[in-house]
Design an enzyme around this catalytic site. Sequence first.
Site, mmCIF file in Angstrom:
data_model
loop_
_atom_site.group_PDB
_atom_site.id
_atom_site.type_symbol
_atom_site.label_atom_id
_atom_site.label_comp_id
_atom_site.label_asym_id
_atom_site.label_seq_id
_atom_site.Cartn_x
_atom_site.Cartn_y
_atom_site.Cartn_z
ATOM 1 N N HIS A 158 0.814 -1.224 0.000
ATOM 2 C CA HIS A 158 0.000 0.000 0.000
ATOM 3 C C HIS A 158 0.841 1.264 0.000
ATOM 4 C CE1 HIS A 158 -4.055 -1.786 0.740
ATOM 5 N NE2 HIS A 158 -3.289 -2.816 1.056
ATOM 6 N N ASP A 366 3.472 9.507 -0.662
ATOM 7 C CA ASP A 366 2.295 8.717 -0.274
ATOM 8 C C ASP A 366 2.079 7.609 -1.299
ATOM 9 O OD1 ASP A 366 0.017 8.085 1.240
ATOM 10 O OD2 ASP A 366 -0.538 10.200 1.419
#
Length: 472
Positions: A158, A366
Amino acid sequence: MTRLVVVSNRVASPTETKGSAGGLAVGVFGALKDSGGVWFGWSGDVVSDSVANQGPKLEQDGAVTFATVGLPKKDYDQYYRGFSNATLWPVFHYRNDLAVYDREEYAGYRRVNSWLAHRAIKLLQPDDVIWVHDYHLIPFGEALRSEGVTNRMGFFLHIPFPSPQILLNIPPHAELVKSLCCYDVVGFQTPGDQAAFHDYIVRHAHGTATADGEVEAFGRRLKTGVYRIGIFPDEIAEQATRGEARQDVMDLKQSLEGRKLIMSVDRLDYSKGLVERFKAFEHFLEKSPEWRGNVTLVQIAPPTRSDVDTYQQIRHNLEYEAGRINGRYSGLDYTPIRYMNQRYDRWKLMSLFRESQIGLVTPLRDGMNLVAKEYVAAQNPDDPGVLVLSQFAGAADEMKGALMVNPHDIVGMSEAIGRALSMPLAERRERYETSMVMLRKYDLGVWRDSFLADLRGVNLNKQPNKRPAGNK
Ligand code: ADQ
């Protein structure tokens, strides 16, 4: 269809999954409901050794079994607080300066992964497809393989996968990559992450990697792929409109007294670029006196991992900056930054997004950033707000309608705030539509189904018989 077994560090309870949990939990739960299966992982509780060894605790919800274990304090410290969050998280987010490495914590990380694998084995059936999530569990698949498990196994990362020059800072980098090669499919958020992994395989593991994601290294053959995690845009839009007429949202609107609203929502984490964002807003107020008193930044940042030192530091820095900037620009009836640490119901967050003129999402790095996607999906199509987005969020690849910024460029971010606040309606609508096309194309269902289709389609007989020369 074969059963699915999902393994993640934290497992949402059946009630959480249906209620306040984020889209990801809902998406994974959807896949589990379709094929039936097990969701296995840590309950979030720190328990005694004897209680931990009694697990897993099983809760049934239709065709889905939630199987959770508690972790003893030492395991929590070494596996979760230590190697996962004080070594892997900062390095994978390009923050070597904040990373610490401790051999004992790494040993604990591997030990807990083996222990978890051992706990999970008793729940497995021969045809189960196993889908492991995120950096806490890199060695989980290898631990299962060493117990003789030959099922199809996939892993999804992720967070970003760093370029090799960064990854090499973690002393056992080769063991981590070798562990990843024990899966049949390894999924990344963006082409850049996949390329960084391939780069490591070719230049540091004497392996091979093709453009279509076939990787051979450490005596294993696997597939890598890019699976952009998404949201369900219609669900977000529904949540955003549901809250419109509720009291809290009306109260906020009233308290703004006609001022423009900038919304930011992030876990309190140094990767999210919060301090730089506050400084950009300060710069904007400094350079645009006409906006002083006329625009408010609402920053919602629930604390996470607060027992890791670097997280205490970021919290401290942010409180200092918010206080300093508010001291400089507040009036008797005006506070420029409203800074809150609570969690909120999803409908409330989405309605606040809808009420605002700007979504300011400026992480330093991110994996994807779902808030950016939620912000756009929550907008009123007739009068949408503008997303100001960091070029270093995985979401930047898709959200082409956003105003893109470099989060290290305080002046650039300040200028983007000014541009967004005065953007004409026609341009706002066009930008909104551009991003919505991508949000619909790559929604959460597409992410989940394409990963699982690739995993179910893997040919298990294709493993090389012997190691390629040079691999140790
Ligand atoms: P996170 O780092 O947690 O996820 P993000 O993708 O933005 O980051 O997801 C956060 C989720 O939590 C969003 O759904 C958001 O709405 C919700 N949330 C945040 N603050 C909240 C609050 N105060 N109250 C309620 N809900 C709140 C990691 C990676 C990301 C990647 C995701 C999914 O770091 O890069 O996008 O996993 O893969």
